[in-house]
Design a protein around this motif. Structure first.
Motif, PDB file in Angstrom:
ATOM      1  N   VAL A 137       0.767  -1.093  -0.027  1.00 54.86           N
ATOM      2  CA  VAL A 137       0.090  -0.074  -0.046  1.00 54.86           C
ATOM      3  C   VAL A 137       0.976   1.142   0.044  1.00 54.86           C
ATOM      4  CG1 VAL A 137      -1.720   1.411   1.387  1.00 54.86           C
ATOM      5  CG2 VAL A 137      -2.007  -1.141   1.169  1.00 54.86           C
ATOM      6  N   ARG A 138       1.924   1.175   0.968  1.00 54.84           N
ATOM      7  CA  ARG A 138       2.623   2.262   0.906  1.00 54.84           C
ATOM      8  C   ARG A 138       3.455   2.744  -0.554  1.00 54.84           C
ATOM      9  NH1 ARG A 138       3.829   0.560   6.228  1.00 54.84           N
ATOM     10  NH2 ARG A 138       5.503  -0.812   5.561  1.00 54.84           N
ATOM     11  N   GLN A 139       3.845   1.589  -1.126  1.00 57.50           N
ATOM     12  CA  GLN A 139       4.362   1.740  -2.416  1.00 57.50           C
ATOM     13  C   GLN A 139       3.360   2.256  -3.551  1.00 57.50           C
ATOM     14  OE1 GLN A 139       6.967  -1.361  -4.068  1.00 57.50           O
ATOM     15  NE2 GLN A 139       6.041  -1.374  -6.037  1.00 57.50           N
ATOM     16  N   LEU A 140       1.964   1.769  -3.470  1.00 56.72           N
ATOM     17  CA  LEU A 140       0.876   2.248  -4.449  1.00 56.72           C
ATOM     18  C   LEU A 140       0.783   3.871  -4.058  1.00 56.72           C
ATOM     19  CD1 LEU A 140      -1.187  -0.983  -4.860  1.00 56.72           C
ATOM     20  CD2 LEU A 140       0.655  -0.060  -6.346  1.00 56.72           C
ATOM     21  N   MET A 141       0.487   4.014  -2.667  1.00 53.71           N
ATOM     22  CA  MET A 141       0.232   5.226  -2.400  1.00 53.71           C
ATOM     23  C   MET A 141       1.385   6.162  -3.203  1.00 53.71           C
ATOM     24  SD  MET A 141      -0.646   4.972   1.659  1.00 53.71           S
ATOM     25  CE  MET A 141      -0.225   6.691   2.032  1.00 53.71           C
ATOM     26  N   ALA A 142       2.612   6.010  -3.057  1.00 59.77           N
ATOM     27  CA  ALA A 142       3.495   7.045  -3.533  1.00 59.77           C
ATOM     28  C   ALA A 142       3.695   7.105  -5.404  1.00 59.77           C
ATOM     29  CB  ALA A 142       5.053   6.542  -3.132  1.00 59.77           C
ATOM     30  N   GLU A 143       3.460   5.765  -5.694  1.00 63.79           N
ATOM     31  CA  GLU A 143       3.265   5.730  -7.292  1.00 63.79           C
ATOM     32  C   GLU A 143       2.079   6.394  -7.697  1.00 63.79           C
ATOM     33  OE1 GLU A 143       3.379   2.221 -10.580  1.00 63.79           O
ATOM     34  OE2 GLU A 143       3.415   1.758  -8.771  1.00 63.79           O
ATOM     35  N   TYR A 144       0.977   6.404  -7.239  1.00 64.45           N
ATOM     36  CA  TYR A 144      -0.447   7.082  -7.689  1.00 64.45           C
ATOM     37  C   TYR A 144      -0.783   8.258  -6.967  1.00 64.45           C
ATOM     38  CZ  TYR A 144      -0.503   2.734 -10.380  1.00 64.45           C
ATOM     39  OH  TYR A 144       0.117   1.661 -11.307  1.00 64.45           O
ATOM     40  N   ILE A 146      -1.835   8.849  -3.952  1.00 59.87           N
ATOM     41  CA  ILE A 146      -2.895   8.438  -3.040  1.00 59.87           C
ATOM     42  C   ILE A 146      -2.828   8.805  -1.603  1.00 59.87           C
ATOM     43  CG2 ILE A 146      -4.801   6.673  -2.318  1.00 59.87           C
ATOM     44  CD1 ILE A 146      -4.080   5.308  -5.205  1.00 59.87           C
ATOM     45  N   PRO A 147      -3.518   9.673  -0.706  1.00 62.19           N
ATOM     46  CA  PRO A 147      -3.244   9.718   0.377  1.00 62.19           C
ATOM     47  C   PRO A 147      -3.749   8.717   1.385  1.00 62.19           C
ATOM     48  CG  PRO A 147      -4.998  11.111  -0.178  1.00 62.19           C
ATOM     49  CD  PRO A 147      -4.345  10.607  -1.475  1.00 62.19           C
ATOM     50  N   ALA A 148      -3.043   8.486   2.670  1.00 59.86           N
ATOM     51  CA  ALA A 148      -3.863   7.409   3.569  1.00 59.86           C
ATOM     52  C   ALA A 148      -5.125   7.553   3.749  1.00 59.86           C
ATOM     53  CB  ALA A 148      -2.782   7.561   4.884  1.00 59.86           C
ATOM     54  N   GLU A 149      -5.756   8.709   3.436  1.00 63.45           N
ATOM     55  CA  GLU A 149      -7.251   8.907   3.997  1.00 63.45           C
ATOM     56  C   GLU A 149      -7.849   8.007   3.020  1.00 63.45           C
ATOM     57  OE1 GLU A 149      -6.090  13.168   3.002  1.00 63.45           O
ATOM     58  OE2 GLU A 149      -5.440  11.442   4.061  1.00 63.45           O
ATOM     59  N   ARG A 150      -7.539   8.030   1.713  1.00 59.91           N
ATOM     60  CA  ARG A 150      -8.244   7.241   0.583  1.00 59.91           C
ATOM     61  C   ARG A 150      -7.685   5.930   0.544  1.00 59.91           C
ATOM     62  NH1 ARG A 150      -7.419  10.562  -4.102  1.00 59.91           N
ATOM     63  NH2 ARG A 150      -7.149  12.721  -3.365  1.00 59.91           N
ATOM     64  N   VAL A 151      -6.904   5.159   1.544  1.00 64.82           N
ATOM     65  CA  VAL A 151      -6.943   3.919   1.603  1.00 64.82           C
ATOM     66  C   VAL A 151      -8.159   3.283   2.534  1.00 64.82           C
ATOM     67  CG1 VAL A 151      -5.514   1.960   2.500  1.00 64.82           C
ATOM     68  CG2 VAL A 151      -4.330   4.161   1.505  1.00 64.82           C
ATOM     69  N   ILE A 152      -9.039   2.716   1.887  1.00 65.55           N
ATOM     70  CA  ILE A 152     -10.206   2.308   2.549  1.00 65.55           C
ATOM     71  C   ILE A 152     -10.399   0.754   2.614  1.00 65.55           C
ATOM     72  CG2 ILE A 152     -11.125   4.414   2.072  1.00 65.55           C
ATOM     73  CD1 ILE A 152     -12.724   3.107  -0.419  1.00 65.55           C
ATOM     74  N   ARG A 153     -11.505   0.207   3.177  1.00 66.63           N
ATOM     75  CA  ARG A 153     -11.799  -0.988   2.944  1.00 66.63           C
ATOM     76  C   ARG A 153     -13.199  -1.264   2.249  1.00 66.63           C
ATOM     77  NH1 ARG A 153     -13.316  -0.566   9.123  1.00 66.63           N
ATOM     78  NH2 ARG A 153     -14.203   1.496   8.248  1.00 66.63           N
ATOM     79  N   HIS A 154     -13.378  -2.551   1.651  1.00 68.62           N
ATOM     80  CA  HIS A 154     -14.700  -2.944   0.916  1.00 68.62           C
ATOM     81  C   HIS A 154     -15.697  -2.419   1.808  1.00 68.62           C
ATOM     82  CE1 HIS A 154     -16.744  -6.148  -1.567  1.00 68.62           C
ATOM     83  NE2 HIS A 154     -17.284  -4.742  -1.729  1.00 68.62           N
ATOM     84  N   TYR A 155     -15.689  -2.555   3.006  1.00 71.84           N
ATOM     85  CA  TYR A 155     -16.808  -2.287   3.825  1.00 71.84           C
ATOM     86  C   TYR A 155     -16.943  -0.596   3.919  1.00 71.84           C
ATOM     87  CZ  TYR A 155     -18.843  -1.329   8.508  1.00 71.84           C
ATOM     88  OH  TYR A 155     -19.788  -0.923   9.660  1.00 71.84           O
ATOM     89  N   ASP A 156     -16.101   0.077   3.410  1.00 70.60           N
ATOM     90  CA  ASP A 156     -16.315   1.480   3.297  1.00 70.60           C
ATOM     91  C   ASP A 156     -17.226   1.886   2.124  1.00 70.60           C
ATOM     92  OD1 ASP A 156     -15.040   2.322   5.734  1.00 70.60           O
ATOM     93  OD2 ASP A 156     -13.143   1.898   4.722  1.00 70.60           O
ATOM     94  N   VAL A 157     -17.195   0.780   1.037  1.00 67.59           N
ATOM     95  CA  VAL A 157     -17.664   1.368  -0.184  1.00 67.59           C
ATOM     96  C   VAL A 157     -19.138   0.744  -0.270  1.00 67.59           C
ATOM     97  CG1 VAL A 157     -17.559   0.818  -2.526  1.00 67.59           C
ATOM     98  CG2 VAL A 157     -15.426   0.797  -1.166  1.00 67.59           C
ATOM     99  N   THR A 158     -19.239  -0.458   0.074  1.00 71.79           N
ATOM    100  CA  THR A 158     -20.711  -1.100   0.140  1.00 71.79           C
ATOM    101  C   THR A 158     -21.437  -1.574   1.528  1.00 71.79           C
ATOM    102  OG1 THR A 158     -19.940  -3.539  -0.149  1.00 71.79           O
ATOM    103  CG2 THR A 158     -19.995  -2.148  -2.133  1.00 71.79           C
ATOM    104  N   GLY A 159     -20.472  -1.446   2.284  1.00 67.37           N
ATOM    105  CA  GLY A 159     -20.962  -1.783   3.661  1.00 67.37           C
ATOM    106  C   GLY A 159     -20.873  -3.454   3.839  1.00 67.37           C
ATOM    107  N   LYS A 160     -20.202  -4.054   3.152  1.00 67.39           N
ATOM    108  CA  LYS A 160     -20.175  -5.429   3.061  1.00 67.39           C
ATOM    109  C   LYS A 160     -18.880  -5.797   4.283  1.00 67.39           C
ATOM    110  CE  LYS A 160     -18.527  -9.639   0.574  1.00 67.39           C
ATOM    111  NZ  LYS A 160     -18.172 -10.131  -0.526  1.00 67.39           N
ATOM    112  N   PRO A 161     -19.221  -6.610   5.374  1.00 65.01           N
ATOM    113  CA  PRO A 161     -18.364  -6.740   6.196  1.00 65.01           C
ATOM    114  C   PRO A 161     -16.800  -7.316   5.765  1.00 65.01           C
ATOM    115  CG  PRO A 161     -20.280  -7.503   6.834  1.00 65.01           C
ATOM    116  CD  PRO A 161     -20.346  -7.392   5.351  1.00 65.01           C
ATOM    117  N   CYS A 162     -15.976  -6.618   5.135  1.00 69.59           N
ATOM    118  CA  CYS A 162     -14.690  -6.953   4.322  1.00 69.59           C
ATOM    119  C   CYS A 162     -13.864  -6.097   4.618  1.00 69.59           C
ATOM    120  CB  CYS A 162     -15.173  -7.206   2.892  1.00 69.59           C
ATOM    121  SG  CYS A 162     -13.713  -7.740   2.190  1.00 69.59           S
ATOM    122  N   PRO A 163     -12.635  -6.402   5.074  1.00 74.23           N
ATOM    123  CA  PRO A 163     -12.388  -7.495   5.758  1.00 74.23           C
ATOM    124  C   PRO A 163     -13.189  -7.915   6.957  1.00 74.23           C
ATOM    125  CG  PRO A 163     -10.165  -6.269   5.586  1.00 74.23           C
ATOM    126  CD  PRO A 163     -11.505  -5.222   5.103  1.00 74.23           C
TER     127      PRO A 163
END
Length: 226
Positions: A137-144, A146-163
């Protein structure tokens, strides 16, 4: 330092989109039973061969990071779509999509050796898999960019308990593990430890640890100097 990534490329269950905007990194769990070496490759093979419409850009296990999507900038995987769940999650539903995100599957363990419902106490992540995921994730954040606040869970998108692991989503009763993972993404971020006891006997410490791990599988004994 750039981490080593194993390529297991396929376009099965992916969609072409030239020069797409990449705004989010979405964390998932495989809901499998092991994160031992080879699990990530096996998951990539599953994405390629299953009739289920699912995939992810990367899969992480205890020893490896595997890239499934051959062209991150011009192709997206099918990892966080679907209907909204009736949970406390889903705050980014309709905002974060497959097309503007990178999906990472973390291989998980199940102490029963069988797949269970999300948030079953038998599920856990290994420390090695989580560490590999954080480094990726740290490598992808730097490459694209993307700030840490936009590292999220599937749960944050659809509400599915994932992880779907205790400590990783609100429905599990705790978000402590997720909060710790997020904190680890920022360079030089402070780490906070919760101390629940101190023992002069190692046997007593390990006995207490056994009880604590029923709810917090990642708990450990640390020897403190006097």
């Amino acid at each position: 330092m750039t981490m080593t990534i194993t390529n297991k490329f396929s376009t099965v269950h992916t969609t072409s989109k030239a020069n797409r905007s990449i705004d989010y990194i979405v964390i998932h769990y495989t809901a499998g039973v092991t994160s031992k070496a080879g699990s990530a490759i096996n998951t990539a093979d599953y994405f390629r061969t299953t009739s289920t419409q699912v995939s992810a850009d990367f899969i992480v296990d205890d020893t490896a990071v595997v890239q499934y999507n051959p062209d991150i900038k011009n192709r997206y995987t099918w990892h966080c779509g679907g209907n909204k769940y009736a949970t406390k999650g889903g705050s980014l539903y309709g905002i974060c999509k497959n097309s503007n995100s990178i999906g990472i599957e973390i291989c998980c363990n199940n102490s029963t050796g069988k797949m269970q419902a999300a948030n079953d106490k038998s599920y856990s992540f290994s420390g090695a898999a989580v560490a590999n995921a954080a480094e990726l994730v740290r490598q992808l954040m730097a490459e694209y960019d993307i700030p840490a606040e936009r590292v999220i869970r599937h749960y944050d998108v659809t509400g599915k308990p994932c992880p779907g692991i205790i400590g990783w989503n609100t429905e599990s009763g705790s978000e402590a593990a997720w909060s710790a993972f997020k904190a680890s993404l920022t360079t030089n971020a402070p780490k906070y430890y919760v101390q629940v006891g101190a023992f002069s006997s190692k046997a007593n410490a390990e006995k207490f640890l056994e009880a604590v791990r029923k709810n917090y599988p990642d708990a450990f004994v640390k020897v403190m100097s006097t």
